[in-house]
Every structure is written in structure tokens, then in C-alpha cells.
Design an enzyme around this catalytic site. Structure first.
Site, PDB file in Angstrom:
ATOM      1  N   GLY A  15     -15.410 -15.140  -2.454  1.00  0.00           N
ATOM      2  CA  GLY A  15     -14.272 -15.774  -1.804  1.00  0.00           C
ATOM      3  C   GLY A  15     -14.669 -17.081  -1.125  1.00  0.00           C
ATOM      4  O   GLY A  15     -15.840 -17.496  -1.164  1.00  0.00           O
ATOM      5  N   THR A  59      -8.581 -12.898  11.983  1.00  0.00           N
ATOM      6  CA  THR A  59      -7.698 -14.048  11.798  1.00  0.00           C
ATOM      7  C   THR A  59      -6.841 -14.360  13.022  1.00  0.00           C
ATOM      8  O   THR A  59      -6.520 -13.464  13.817  1.00  0.00           O
ATOM      9  CB  THR A  59      -6.762 -13.765  10.595  1.00  0.00           C
ATOM     10  OG1 THR A  59      -5.737 -14.751  10.540  1.00  0.00           O
ATOM     11  CG2 THR A  59      -6.083 -12.408  10.709  1.00  0.00           C
ATOM     12  N   TYR A 100       0.403  -8.780   6.950  1.00  0.00           N
ATOM     13  CA  TYR A 100      -1.012  -9.175   6.849  1.00  0.00           C
ATOM     14  C   TYR A 100      -1.669  -9.121   8.233  1.00  0.00           C
ATOM     15  O   TYR A 100      -2.742  -8.545   8.407  1.00  0.00           O
ATOM     16  CB  TYR A 100      -1.093 -10.585   6.260  1.00  0.00           C
ATOM     17  CG  TYR A 100      -2.444 -11.255   6.386  1.00  0.00           C
ATOM     18  CD1 TYR A 100      -3.515 -10.882   5.583  1.00  0.00           C
ATOM     19  CD2 TYR A 100      -2.655 -12.286   7.317  1.00  0.00           C
ATOM     20  CE1 TYR A 100      -4.751 -11.514   5.696  1.00  0.00           C
ATOM     21  CE2 TYR A 100      -3.879 -12.919   7.438  1.00  0.00           C
ATOM     22  CZ  TYR A 100      -4.929 -12.531   6.623  1.00  0.00           C
ATOM     23  OH  TYR A 100      -6.154 -13.145   6.744  1.00  0.00           O
ATOM     24  N   LYS A 143      -4.743  -6.748   9.583  1.00  0.00           N
ATOM     25  CA  LYS A 143      -5.986  -7.332  10.117  1.00  0.00           C
ATOM     26  C   LYS A 143      -6.233  -6.823  11.541  1.00  0.00           C
ATOM     27  O   LYS A 143      -7.367  -6.539  11.922  1.00  0.00           O
ATOM     28  CB  LYS A 143      -5.916  -8.867  10.083  1.00  0.00           C
ATOM     29  CG  LYS A 143      -5.899  -9.483   8.690  1.00  0.00           C
ATOM     30  CD  LYS A 143      -7.174  -9.219   7.884  1.00  0.00           C
ATOM     31  CE  LYS A 143      -8.376  -9.958   8.425  1.00  0.00           C
ATOM     32  NZ  LYS A 143      -9.576  -9.759   7.574  1.00  0.00           N
TER      33      LYS A 143
HETATM   34  N1  LIG Z   1      -8.175 -18.223   4.503  1.00  0.00           N
HETATM   35  C1  LIG Z   1      -7.801 -18.373   5.769  1.00  0.00           C
HETATM   36  O1  LIG Z   1      -7.076 -19.308   6.126  1.00  0.00           O
HETATM   37  C2  LIG Z   1      -8.318 -17.418   6.804  1.00  0.00           C
HETATM   38  C3  LIG Z   1      -8.023 -17.685   8.158  1.00  0.00           C
HETATM   39  C4  LIG Z   1      -8.524 -16.827   9.141  1.00  0.00           C
HETATM   40  C5  LIG Z   1      -9.264 -15.716   8.768  1.00  0.00           C
HETATM   41  N2  LIG Z   1      -9.486 -15.462   7.449  1.00  0.00           N
HETATM   42  C6  LIG Z   1     -10.276 -14.272   7.115  1.00  0.00           C
HETATM   43  O2  LIG Z   1     -11.497 -14.699   6.572  1.00  0.00           O
HETATM   44  C7  LIG Z   1     -11.991 -13.713   5.661  1.00  0.00           C
HETATM   45  C8  LIG Z   1     -12.362 -14.387   4.357  1.00  0.00           C
HETATM   46  O3  LIG Z   1     -11.195 -14.980   3.817  1.00  0.00           O
HETATM   47  P1  LIG Z   1     -11.249 -16.041   2.642  1.00  0.00           P
HETATM   48  O4  LIG Z   1     -10.403 -17.180   3.056  1.00  0.00           O
HETATM   49  O5  LIG Z   1     -12.643 -16.257   2.203  1.00  0.00           O
HETATM   50  O6  LIG Z   1     -10.432 -15.223   1.540  1.00  0.00           O
HETATM   51  P2  LIG Z   1     -10.560 -15.231  -0.039  1.00  0.00           P
HETATM   52  O7  LIG Z   1     -11.047 -16.544  -0.536  1.00  0.00           O
HETATM   53  O8  LIG Z   1      -9.256 -14.690  -0.510  1.00  0.00           O
HETATM   54  O9  LIG Z   1     -11.724 -14.182  -0.293  1.00  0.00           O
HETATM   55  C9  LIG Z   1     -11.536 -12.810  -0.131  1.00  0.00           C
HETATM   56  C10 LIG Z   1     -12.399 -12.125  -1.156  1.00  0.00           C
HETATM   57  O10 LIG Z   1     -12.256 -10.714  -0.984  1.00  0.00           O
HETATM   58  C11 LIG Z   1     -12.223 -10.150  -2.270  1.00  0.00           C
HETATM   59  N3  LIG Z   1     -11.586  -8.828  -2.212  1.00  0.00           N
HETATM   60  C12 LIG Z   1     -10.277  -8.530  -2.077  1.00  0.00           C
HETATM   61  N4  LIG Z   1     -10.111  -7.200  -2.057  1.00  0.00           N
HETATM   62  C13 LIG Z   1     -11.347  -6.651  -2.182  1.00  0.00           C
HETATM   63  C14 LIG Z   1     -11.828  -5.328  -2.249  1.00  0.00           C
HETATM   64  N5  LIG Z   1     -10.997  -4.265  -2.173  1.00  0.00           N
HETATM   65  N6  LIG Z   1     -13.166  -5.116  -2.394  1.00  0.00           N
HETATM   66  C15 LIG Z   1     -14.017  -6.166  -2.482  1.00  0.00           C
HETATM   67  N7  LIG Z   1     -13.620  -7.443  -2.438  1.00  0.00           N
HETATM   68  C16 LIG Z   1     -12.292  -7.688  -2.291  1.00  0.00           C
HETATM   69  C17 LIG Z   1     -11.440 -11.129  -3.097  1.00  0.00           C
HETATM   70  O11 LIG Z   1     -11.694 -10.928  -4.465  1.00  0.00           O
HETATM   71  P3  LIG Z   1     -10.482 -11.116  -5.537  1.00  0.00           P
HETATM   72  O12 LIG Z   1      -9.980 -12.497  -5.343  1.00  0.00           O
HETATM   73  O13 LIG Z   1     -11.166 -10.877  -6.833  1.00  0.00           O
HETATM   74  O14 LIG Z   1      -9.481 -10.064  -5.191  1.00  0.00           O
HETATM   75  C18 LIG Z   1     -12.013 -12.455  -2.594  1.00  0.00           C
HETATM   76  O15 LIG Z   1     -13.155 -12.838  -3.331  1.00  0.00           O
HETATM   77  C19 LIG Z   1     -10.881 -12.661   5.544  1.00  0.00           C
HETATM   78  O16 LIG Z   1     -11.178 -11.589   6.386  1.00  0.00           O
HETATM   79  C20 LIG Z   1      -9.643 -13.381   6.056  1.00  0.00           C
HETATM   80  O17 LIG Z   1      -8.723 -12.485   6.609  1.00  0.00           O
HETATM   81  C21 LIG Z   1      -9.047 -16.287   6.454  1.00  0.00           C
END
Ligand SMILES: NC(=O)c1ccc[n+]([C@@H]2O[C@H](COP(=O)([O-])OP(=O)(O)OC[C@H]3O[C@@H](n4cnc5c(N)ncnc54)[C@H](OP(=O)(O)O)[C@@H]3O)[C@@H](O)[C@H]2O)c1
Length: 285
Positions: A10, A100, A124, A128
């Protein structure tokens, strides 16, 4: 340190892999390698590798889809972190879980401190929040909340905006939701520092400053145009009510990061980090 990384493909997971390479031994699991909802696989990965720390970047991050795909969002974001935390506590390794700004409802008028009550307004955010509670029920995990993550490498607000700006003459972007864009690379570095300093409990980390999505999009347009990455694209501010989405968004989700920045150092302004991300994006074209 030997670190297990879940969700390694991710946006944040890949930034942590890059940031840790050289200094740490990273055992990376993508979604294809391991499903965090599979307790037996988690147990086997942690017990057989005996890491110093486990970082969980895996999450169900489709904010609008979570409104209807509740079961999958809940098992990934709420149940799995509790199980990983339990196994880490039994194994004596540090659990680092990512959360988040969307655990907050957005009615505050000043940055949310880490001990503010969570009051999520969408599914969501609720999953979380439940994941934080489940993780905190075992041992002494580190939970790092961040906001508005972007980077040059994956599908996220920055890369989507750049694609749209290349295709369209005008984009309408919401101007009444305020937060802090955070480069995944700066969050990745901060997480590694926090682990090294054995930080525990809930921490907030974002880049410095604040803006609206319109402000973020306008900065992307201005900087990318000056770098010759795009032609001109008019960015027009609109209100949230004029851009209906399945999930409600908090109108204000700025996090008070000062206790965390005392450990990690104060990060650069989001505009400066945006420059860095655009330079990386340029090298990939
Ligand atoms: N993006 C934002 O703006 C943001 C803001 C604040 C906090 N966060 C937090 O930061 C963290 C990382 O987010 P990110 O932005 O890096 O998200 P991301 O790019 O969507 O990455 C999440 C990863 O988790 C994988 N995943 C989903 N379900 C899974 C499962 N059951 N088992 C194993 N892997 C799984 C996904 O794989 P697939 O794609 O193959 O499903 C993806 O590679 C998360 O906890 C998110 O809540 C994100």
C-alpha cells in the site's frame, strides 16, 4: 531491528519499506502474501520470525465503499488489529498500528489532541476507532494517527489530481473540509523514529500546516504547472454539499501533533513535502 510489515504494497507500507531499507530488516507481507483477517497466518508469521516490532499498514481504506461493505471493513479494520495486538503481546514484540483523523467528527475548532474523544461520522471511521480500542486491549501498542496521506507512487489524491489535470481544463474541489496533507514518506520516517524511541499509546503525526482539499489541489496545480508537468487547469472551489459522497467527511480534522513532534522533530510544511513528492513523480514519468 527486525520488523514485520503487513499491507506492504500500500501507499504507507511501501514508503516504510523504502525508509527502513538499509537500517532495518523488513519482513514484508503484501495482501497477496497474507490476509490480516487470517489469525492462524498472523500467528505463524509472528511466531516463526520473532520480530522486534510488527507494523500494520493493512486496512480497508475505501471510505465510501465501507458504508455498504460493513462486514469486510469491520473484520479488516477492527477485528484484525485486535488479534494482531494480542499475538504481539503474547510474543513480546511491539505492535504498531496506523489509524486516521477520520476517527473524529470534525466539529472541533482547534487541532484534536490524541486524548480527544473519538466521534466518527462514517463507517470507515467507526471501524478504525474500533480497531484502536481492540489493539489497546492487549499489551502496550503504539497507535499512530495521520491524515490525508499522499505520495508519488500509488493511487492517491496527488496522483489522481495530476491525471485529471492532464485530461481536463477545470476541476471542482471541495473548499470547506480542512486537514493536513501528509507525505507518506514523512509519516514512514516518523513511525521508524517512534519505534526506536519505544513510544507507546496514541500518537498524532502529520506534516505541518493546514489547508482545504481545494487549497491542496490548487497547490498541486500551481507547482506541477511551474515544473512543466501539466498544462493549465482551472481549480474551482465548491462546498461539500455540492459534492455528495456515500460517506460523510469531517469538516475539520487537523490533529495536534506537538507531543509526537517533540520526539520525531517538527516535520516540514505540507507545501514543502508536496515539492518533494512532485519531484519523485516527475522521475517516474
Ligand atoms: N490514505 C489516507 O489518506 C490515510 C489517512 C490517515 C490514515 N490512513 C491509514 O494509514 C494506513 C495505510 O493506509 P494507505 O493509505 O497506505 O492505504 P492503502 O494504500 O489502501 O494500503 C492498504 C493496503 O492494505 C491492503 N489490505 C487490505 N485488506 C487487507 C487484508 N485483509 N489483509 C492484508 N492486506 C490488506 C491493501 O491491499 P489491496 O489493495 O490488495 O486490498 C493495501 O495494499 C491505514 O491504516 C489507513 O487507515 C490512511
Amino acid at each position: 531491528m527486525k520488523i514485520i510489515l503487513f499491507g506492504a504494497a500500500g501507499l504507507l507500507g511501501s514508503a516504510i519499506s523504502r525508509a527502513a531499507s538499509g537500517d532495518h530488516e523488513i519482513i514484508a507481507f503484501t495482501h497477496a502474501d497474507l490476509d490480516i483477517c487470517d489469525s492462524a497466518a498472523i500467528d505463524d508469521a509472528i511466531r516463526s520470525n520473532a520480530p522486534h516490532a510488527v507494523i500494520n499498514c493493512a486496512a480497508y481504506t475505501a471510505v465510501d465503499a465501507a458504508e455498504t461493505d460493513l462486514e469486510m471493513a469491520h473484520s479488516t479494520n477492527a477485528e484484525a488489529p485486535g488479534k494482531i495486538s494480542e499475538i504481539c503481546a503474547q510474543s513480546g514484540c511491539t505492535f504498531v498500528h496506523i489509524s486516521t483523523d477520520y476517527v473524529f467528527g470534525g466539529t472541533a475548532e482547534r487541532p484534536y489532541p490524541a486524548n480527544a474523544s473519538a466521534d466518527p461520522i462514517n463507517a470507515y471511521g467507526r471501524t478504525k476507532r474500533d480497531g484502536e480500542v481492540a489493539a489497546l486491549a492487549h499489551g502496550n501498542p503504539l497507535i499512530v494517527r495521520s491524515s490525508w496521506l499522499y505520495g508519488a507512487e500509488h493511487g492517491n489524491f496527488l496522483t489522481r489530481m495530476l491525471e485529471l489535470m492532464r485530461e481536463q481544463d477545470e476541476l471542482k474541489v471541495v473548499d470547506d473540509q480542512f486537514g493536513v496533507p501528509t507525505h507518506a514518506n514523512s509519516l514512514a520516517n516518523a513511525i521508524l523514529i517512534l519505534i526506536g524511541e519505544t513510544a507507546q499509546g496514541i500518537h498524532h503525526f502529520t506534516d505541518s500546516g493546514k489547508t482545504s482539499w481545494f487549497g491542496f489541489a490548487s497547490a498541486i496545480e500551481t507547482k506541477a504547472r511551474k515544473m512543466g508537468l501539466i498544462g493549465g487547469c482551472k481549480i474551482t472551489p465548491i462546498a461539500t454539499r455540492d459534492y455528495p459522497t456515500a460517506a460523510a467527511r469531517p469538516l475539520y480534522s487537523v490533529l495536534d501533533c506537538s507531543p509526537t513532534w517533540a520526539i520525531t522533530g517538527t516535520p516540514k510544511a505540507w507545501e514543502t513535502e508536496l515539492d518533494s513528492a512532485l519531484k519523485i513523480w516527475e522521475t517516474k514519468q
